[in-house]
Design an enzyme around this catalytic site. Structure first.
Site, PDB file in Angstrom:
ATOM      1  N   ASP A  29       0.828  -1.209   0.000  1.00 34.24           N
ATOM      2  CA  ASP A  29       0.000   0.000   0.000  1.00 34.24           C
ATOM      3  C   ASP A  29       0.862   1.259   0.000  1.00 34.24           C
ATOM      4  O   ASP A  29       1.835   1.366   0.758  1.00 34.24           O
ATOM      5  CB  ASP A  29      -0.879   0.037   1.250  1.00 34.24           C
ATOM      6  CG  ASP A  29      -1.943  -1.042   1.267  1.00 34.24           C
ATOM      7  OD1 ASP A  29      -1.728  -2.110   0.678  1.00 34.24           O
ATOM      8  OD2 ASP A  29      -3.002  -0.812   1.898  1.00 34.24           O
ATOM      9  N   HIS A  31      -1.074   4.538  -0.543  1.00 35.99           N
ATOM     10  CA  HIS A  31      -2.074   5.450   0.019  1.00 35.99           C
ATOM     11  C   HIS A  31      -1.708   6.930  -0.134  1.00 35.99           C
ATOM     12  O   HIS A  31      -1.732   7.691   0.838  1.00 35.99           O
ATOM     13  CB  HIS A  31      -2.320   5.129   1.492  1.00 35.99           C
ATOM     14  CG  HIS A  31      -3.279   3.997   1.684  1.00 35.99           C
ATOM     15  ND1 HIS A  31      -4.582   4.038   1.234  1.00 35.99           N
ATOM     16  CD2 HIS A  31      -3.127   2.774   2.262  1.00 35.99           C
ATOM     17  CE1 HIS A  31      -5.192   2.903   1.533  1.00 35.99           C
ATOM     18  NE2 HIS A  31      -4.330   2.106   2.141  1.00 35.99           N
ATOM     19  N   ASP A  63      -4.107  -0.035  -3.602  1.00 39.50           N
ATOM     20  CA  ASP A  63      -4.278   1.053  -2.632  1.00 39.50           C
ATOM     21  C   ASP A  63      -3.281   2.176  -2.910  1.00 39.50           C
ATOM     22  O   ASP A  63      -2.449   2.524  -2.068  1.00 39.50           O
ATOM     23  CB  ASP A  63      -4.187   0.540  -1.198  1.00 39.50           C
ATOM     24  CG  ASP A  63      -5.511  -0.041  -0.711  1.00 39.50           C
ATOM     25  OD1 ASP A  63      -6.396  -0.264  -1.545  1.00 39.50           O
ATOM     26  OD2 ASP A  63      -5.660  -0.270   0.499  1.00 39.50           O
ATOM     27  N   ASP A  66      -6.171   7.569  -1.476  1.00 39.32           N
ATOM     28  CA  ASP A  66      -6.833   7.725  -0.170  1.00 39.32           C
ATOM     29  C   ASP A  66      -5.831   7.794   0.983  1.00 39.32           C
ATOM     30  O   ASP A  66      -4.707   7.303   0.913  1.00 39.32           O
ATOM     31  CB  ASP A  66      -7.825   6.583   0.107  1.00 39.32           C
ATOM     32  CG  ASP A  66      -9.132   6.734  -0.647  1.00 39.32           C
ATOM     33  OD1 ASP A  66      -9.389   7.820  -1.178  1.00 39.32           O
ATOM     34  OD2 ASP A  66      -9.895   5.754  -0.711  1.00 39.32           O
ATOM     35  N   ARG A  67      -6.293   8.417   2.048  1.00 45.95           N
ATOM     36  CA  ARG A  67      -5.586   8.527   3.328  1.00 45.95           C
ATOM     37  C   ARG A  67      -4.411   9.501   3.300  1.00 45.95           C
ATOM     38  O   ARG A  67      -4.245  10.300   4.209  1.00 45.95           O
ATOM     39  CB  ARG A  67      -5.093   7.155   3.818  1.00 45.95           C
ATOM     40  CG  ARG A  67      -6.206   6.187   4.191  1.00 45.95           C
ATOM     41  CD  ARG A  67      -6.971   6.662   5.390  1.00 45.95           C
ATOM     42  NE  ARG A  67      -7.873   5.646   5.935  1.00 45.95           N
ATOM     43  CZ  ARG A  67      -8.742   5.891   6.912  1.00 45.95           C
ATOM     44  NH1 ARG A  67      -8.833   7.108   7.421  1.00 45.95           N
ATOM     45  NH2 ARG A  67      -9.519   4.941   7.364  1.00 45.95           N
ATOM     46  N   ASN A  95      -8.541  -2.480  -2.588  1.00 51.03           N
ATOM     47  CA  ASN A  95      -9.929  -2.174  -2.223  1.00 51.03           C
ATOM     48  C   ASN A  95     -10.246  -0.688  -2.307  1.00 51.03           C
ATOM     49  O   ASN A  95     -11.409  -0.302  -2.430  1.00 51.03           O
ATOM     50  CB  ASN A  95     -10.253  -2.707  -0.825  1.00 51.03           C
ATOM     51  CG  ASN A  95      -9.423  -2.056   0.263  1.00 51.03           C
ATOM     52  OD1 ASN A  95      -8.193  -2.077   0.221  1.00 51.03           O
ATOM     53  ND2 ASN A  95     -10.073  -1.487   1.264  1.00 51.03           N
ATOM     54  N   HIS A  96      -9.243   0.172  -2.269  1.00 54.27           N
ATOM     55  CA  HIS A  96      -9.493   1.610  -2.399  1.00 54.27           C
ATOM     56  C   HIS A  96      -9.571   2.056  -3.851  1.00 54.27           C
ATOM     57  O   HIS A  96      -9.897   3.221  -4.106  1.00 54.27           O
ATOM     58  CB  HIS A  96      -8.433   2.416  -1.640  1.00 54.27           C
ATOM     59  CG  HIS A  96      -8.674   2.462  -0.169  1.00 54.27           C
ATOM     60  ND1 HIS A  96      -9.247   3.539   0.482  1.00 54.27           N
ATOM     61  CD2 HIS A  96      -8.437   1.529   0.798  1.00 54.27           C
ATOM     62  CE1 HIS A  96      -9.352   3.277   1.774  1.00 54.27           C
ATOM     63  NE2 HIS A  96      -8.854   2.069   1.990  1.00 54.27           N
ATOM     64  N   HIS A 149      -4.097  -8.174  -3.364  1.00 56.04           N
ATOM     65  CA  HIS A 149      -4.182  -7.076  -2.403  1.00 56.04           C
ATOM     66  C   HIS A 149      -4.601  -7.562  -1.024  1.00 56.04           C
ATOM     67  O   HIS A 149      -3.938  -7.276  -0.033  1.00 56.04           O
ATOM     68  CB  HIS A 149      -5.146  -5.994  -2.879  1.00 56.04           C
ATOM     69  CG  HIS A 149      -5.225  -4.863  -1.904  1.00 56.04           C
ATOM     70  ND1 HIS A 149      -4.190  -3.958  -1.750  1.00 56.04           N
ATOM     71  CD2 HIS A 149      -6.172  -4.514  -0.990  1.00 56.04           C
ATOM     72  CE1 HIS A 149      -4.503  -3.098  -0.794  1.00 56.04           C
ATOM     73  NE2 HIS A 149      -5.699  -3.412  -0.319  1.00 56.04           N
ATOM     74  N   ARG A 200     -13.395  -5.622  10.253  1.00 55.32           N
ATOM     75  CA  ARG A 200     -13.624  -4.558   9.261  1.00 55.32           C
ATOM     76  C   ARG A 200     -15.112  -4.316   9.009  1.00 55.32           C
ATOM     77  O   ARG A 200     -15.490  -3.230   8.590  1.00 55.32           O
ATOM     78  CB  ARG A 200     -12.941  -4.904   7.941  1.00 55.32           C
ATOM     79  CG  ARG A 200     -11.429  -4.829   7.978  1.00 55.32           C
ATOM     80  CD  ARG A 200     -10.869  -5.091   6.592  1.00 55.32           C
ATOM     81  NE  ARG A 200      -9.418  -5.168   6.570  1.00 55.32           N
ATOM     82  CZ  ARG A 200      -8.594  -4.151   6.348  1.00 55.32           C
ATOM     83  NH1 ARG A 200      -9.093  -2.953   6.143  1.00 55.32           N
ATOM     84  NH2 ARG A 200      -7.291  -4.325   6.330  1.00 55.32           N
ATOM     85  N   HIS A 228      -2.644  -4.563   2.081  1.00 54.81           N
ATOM     86  CA  HIS A 228      -3.951  -4.316   2.705  1.00 54.81           C
ATOM     87  C   HIS A 228      -3.919  -3.982   4.187  1.00 54.81           C
ATOM     88  O   HIS A 228      -4.853  -3.346   4.678  1.00 54.81           O
ATOM     89  CB  HIS A 228      -4.862  -5.521   2.451  1.00 54.81           C
ATOM     90  CG  HIS A 228      -6.306  -5.305   2.764  1.00 54.81           C
ATOM     91  ND1 HIS A 228      -6.983  -4.145   2.430  1.00 54.81           N
ATOM     92  CD2 HIS A 228      -7.238  -6.112   3.360  1.00 54.81           C
ATOM     93  CE1 HIS A 228      -8.242  -4.255   2.812  1.00 54.81           C
ATOM     94  NE2 HIS A 228      -8.424  -5.432   3.372  1.00 54.81           N
TER      95      HIS A 228
END
Length: 337
Positions: A29, A31, A63, A66-67, A95-96, A149, A200, A228
């Site tokens: 990831d 991000h 990923d 995001d974040r 997943n993002h 992922h 989750r 992930h």
């Protein structure tokens, strides 16, 4: 738009499960932490003709957005590298990379903040998300190491189940297999067997070391590499080494304090982790501090926190998944994304 169009043509021609060869570098990831991506390139080689792309491939496990505050730079650079080196740079989906998730966790807002007007920002966000639906979903390296992922969850027993998912595909269209592939996690440790409910959220699961070993045996694999989850050392072994979790963004969301890592896989399929550690907090600069202000490796993107309060607010409202092995404090109903 041209960047997405060119990449879409490339992704259309690729298999859903990429068939790759060693040597290869594997990234977890990112991000939106563009500065960390630049540091990893600086420390361990860049995917360019001036770097090491002529003799080693690059695989990114999703990923990208995001974040963090620089999702646009991160995804645009990776897409440009894919166009420049389509046979050597490989991207799979996280997943993002889904509109309903990155509408909540920063990417949509970043597009609106960074574009000239709201209409243009929405267009860019939608076009990139349309492209995400074409991303490959997993990668097999020498037929012995499967990279994804999330994980195998409850429903995935054979690689062919992943390979048979048609693309483009949304999360809704992908069903339980895509949900497990992008969202599931290993159980908390090797002592927790079987399939368990995931913290989750409803419908998501964790899978034990017995599932990992069975899957590897049934598919002729040595191991699984997945991303992930934030892990404190940037990588973490599970199922007696049959699975590795990889996370490349340091100090996730500015609070985790974790290292970031990549895995370098040699021709002999021996994996060597390479780490970067969180940068120290920036020392405030004053007019009388003296000396020139040096740019960091990300071209000045790393520390401009004053302009990123919108992202900090999102992370405060929707806290991230805690690093593996760390207890969590219940909060937002969206805390585990």
């Amino acid at each position: 738009c041209e960047l997405c169009d060119a990449c879409e043509r490339i992704f259309r021609d690729e298999k859903t499960v990429l068939e790759l060869h060693a040597p290869i570098k594997i990234f977890g990831d990112l991000h939106g932490q563009f500065g960390d991506l630049m540091r990893l390139f600086e420390e361990y080689g860049t995917p360019s003709t001036a770097g090491d792309i002529t003799y080693i491939d690059y695989l990114f496990l999703g990923d990208y957005v995001d974040r963090g505050s620089h999702s646009l730079e991160t995804i645009c650079l990776l897409l440009a590298l894919k166009i420049e080196h389509p046979k050597n740079v490989h991207l799979i989906r996280g997943n993002h990379e889904a509109h309903d998730i990155n509408a909540l966790f920063g990417f949509r807002l970043e597009c609106l903040e960074r574009m000239a007007d709201e209409q243009q920002g929405v267009f860019v966000w939608r076009r990139i998300n349309d492209l995400f639906n074409y991303l490959p979903l997993a990668a097999s390296i020498e037929g012995k190491i499967l990279c994804m992922h999330g994980g195998i969850g409850r429903s995935i027993h054979k690689i062919e189940q992943i390979a048979s998912i048609p693309r483009p595909v949304t999360m809704e269209e992908g069903g339980p297999v895509l949900m497990d592939l992008l969202w599931s996690d290993p159980t908390t440790n090797d002592a927790v067997q079987g399939v368990q409910p995931s913290p989750r959220g409803p419908g998501l699961v964790t899978f034990g070391p017995d599932r990992v070993k069975e899957f590897c045996k049934n598919n002729g694999l040595q191991m699984i590499v997945r991303a992930h989850e934030c892990v404190m050392d940037g990588f973490e072994r599970f199922a007696q080494g049959h699975l590795i979790t990889l996370f490349s963004a340091t100090n996730y969301c500015g609070t985790a304090g974790n290292a970031g890592a990549i895995l370098v896989l040699g021709r002999d399929l021996v994996m060597v982790p390479k780490l970067i550690h969180p940068l120290p907090p920036e020392t405030p600069r004053t007019p009388d501090s003296g000396g020139a202000i040096e740019e960091d490796l990300s071209g000045g993107l790393q520390h401009h926190h004053g302009n990123d309060t919108w992202m900090q607010s999102i992370n405060d409202e929707r806290p991230p998944t805690p690093p593996r092995g760390r207890p969590h404090v219940p909060g937002s109903s969206l805390e585990y994304f």
